[in-house]
Motif scaffolding. Structure first.
Motif, mmCIF file in Angstrom:
data_model
loop_
_atom_site.group_PDB
_atom_site.id
_atom_site.type_symbol
_atom_site.label_atom_id
_atom_site.label_comp_id
_atom_site.label_asym_id
_atom_site.label_seq_id
_atom_site.Cartn_x
_atom_site.Cartn_y
_atom_site.Cartn_z
ATOM 1 N N UNK A 17 22.940 21.296 -5.552
ATOM 2 C CA UNK A 17 23.483 20.272 -6.460
ATOM 3 C C UNK A 17 24.634 20.808 -7.307
ATOM 4 N N UNK A 18 24.482 22.019 -7.810
ATOM 5 C CA UNK A 18 25.504 22.594 -8.678
ATOM 6 C C UNK A 18 26.116 23.860 -8.090
ATOM 7 N N UNK A 19 26.106 23.951 -6.759
ATOM 8 C CA UNK A 19 26.644 25.146 -6.111
ATOM 9 C C UNK A 19 27.444 24.764 -4.869
ATOM 10 N N UNK A 20 28.595 25.390 -4.752
ATOM 11 C CA UNK A 20 29.460 25.208 -3.587
ATOM 12 C C UNK A 20 29.519 26.517 -2.823
ATOM 13 N N UNK A 21 29.904 26.424 -1.575
ATOM 14 C CA UNK A 21 30.046 27.602 -0.729
ATOM 15 C C UNK A 21 31.415 27.532 -0.069
ATOM 16 N N UNK A 22 32.191 28.605 -0.185
ATOM 17 C CA UNK A 22 33.474 28.708 0.512
ATOM 18 C C UNK A 22 33.257 29.617 1.714
ATOM 19 N N UNK A 23 33.465 29.090 2.905
ATOM 20 C CA UNK A 23 33.332 29.871 4.137
ATOM 21 C C UNK A 23 34.720 30.331 4.549
ATOM 22 N N UNK A 24 34.863 31.646 4.718
ATOM 23 C CA UNK A 24 36.171 32.269 4.922
ATOM 24 C C UNK A 24 36.222 33.006 6.251
ATOM 25 N N UNK A 25 36.610 32.326 7.348
ATOM 26 C CA UNK A 25 36.705 33.025 8.630
ATOM 27 C C UNK A 25 37.802 34.081 8.603
ATOM 28 N N UNK A 26 37.650 35.086 9.451
ATOM 29 C CA UNK A 26 38.652 36.153 9.590
ATOM 30 C C UNK A 26 38.989 36.783 8.245
ATOM 31 N N UNK A 27 37.954 37.089 7.456
ATOM 32 C CA UNK A 27 38.150 37.655 6.121
ATOM 33 C C UNK A 27 37.296 38.907 5.967
ATOM 34 N N UNK A 28 37.921 39.999 5.520
ATOM 35 C CA UNK A 28 37.196 41.247 5.287
ATOM 36 C C UNK A 28 36.722 41.292 3.831
ATOM 37 N N UNK A 29 36.102 42.401 3.450
ATOM 38 C CA UNK A 29 35.539 42.517 2.095
ATOM 39 C C UNK A 29 36.598 42.389 1.001
ATOM 40 N N UNK A 30 37.731 43.124 1.091
ATOM 41 C CA UNK A 30 38.751 42.945 0.050
ATOM 42 C C UNK A 30 39.296 41.518 0.000
ATOM 43 N N UNK A 31 39.408 40.879 1.156
ATOM 44 C CA UNK A 31 39.875 39.496 1.203
ATOM 45 C C UNK A 31 38.904 38.553 0.512
ATOM 46 N N UNK A 32 37.613 38.813 0.674
ATOM 47 C CA UNK A 32 36.594 37.997 0.015
ATOM 48 C C UNK A 32 36.683 38.145 -1.496
ATOM 49 N N UNK A 33 36.895 39.369 -1.964
ATOM 50 C CA UNK A 33 37.025 39.588 -3.410
ATOM 51 C C UNK A 33 38.278 38.918 -3.965
ATOM 52 N N UNK A 34 39.372 38.962 -3.205
ATOM 53 C CA UNK A 34 40.608 38.288 -3.651
ATOM 54 C C UNK A 34 40.397 36.777 -3.707
#
Length: 119
Positions: A65-82
């Motif tokens: 209800x109060x949470x979203x999820x961003x799915x990031x294909x072709x993304x490494x760990x530093x990319x996820x943090x950015x």
């Protein structure tokens, strides 16, 4: 251009997450996700703004209800943090954000590692 934004629900999110894991196992593709905790009742209004801060290939889905999820294909760990940092800066609201890069673990473990933390 004025485009309508449709926020997919948790069922679609689970399907997309399972697909990313299957592609990771089969083809060795990287992906990451960002869990975003939003103020109660703000998900529908915030989701299009967050989506505009990501790449076209990235998808925002409602997870709870109060949470979203961003799915990031072709993304490494530093990319996820950015991406997590961009999402924090994208809206003028207090968001809890947590990012995780898939390392061959289950969806449950991946989501647990991405537990949202306040800024």
């Amino acid at each position: 251009m004025n485009r309508r934004f449709l926020l997919p629900g948790p069922d679609v999110g689970r399907l997309l997450l399972d697909r990313l894991i299957a592609e990771g196992v089969r083809y060795g593709r990287d992906f990451a996700l960002v869990r975003i905790s939003v103020p109660m009742g703000a998900a529908d209004a915030v989701a299009p703004l967050l989506s505009a801060c990501l790449r076209d290939a990235d998808v925002i889905v409602r997870w709870e209800a109060d949470e979203l999820l961003a799915l990031l294909p072709a993304t490494d760990r530093p990319g996820a943090e950015r991406a997590a940092q961009r999402l924090r800066e994208c809206v003028d609201l207090e968001l809890g954000v947590g990012a995780a890069h898939w390392v061959g673990d289950t969806a449950h473990d991946l989501l647990a590692r991405a537990e949202p933390r306040p800024a």
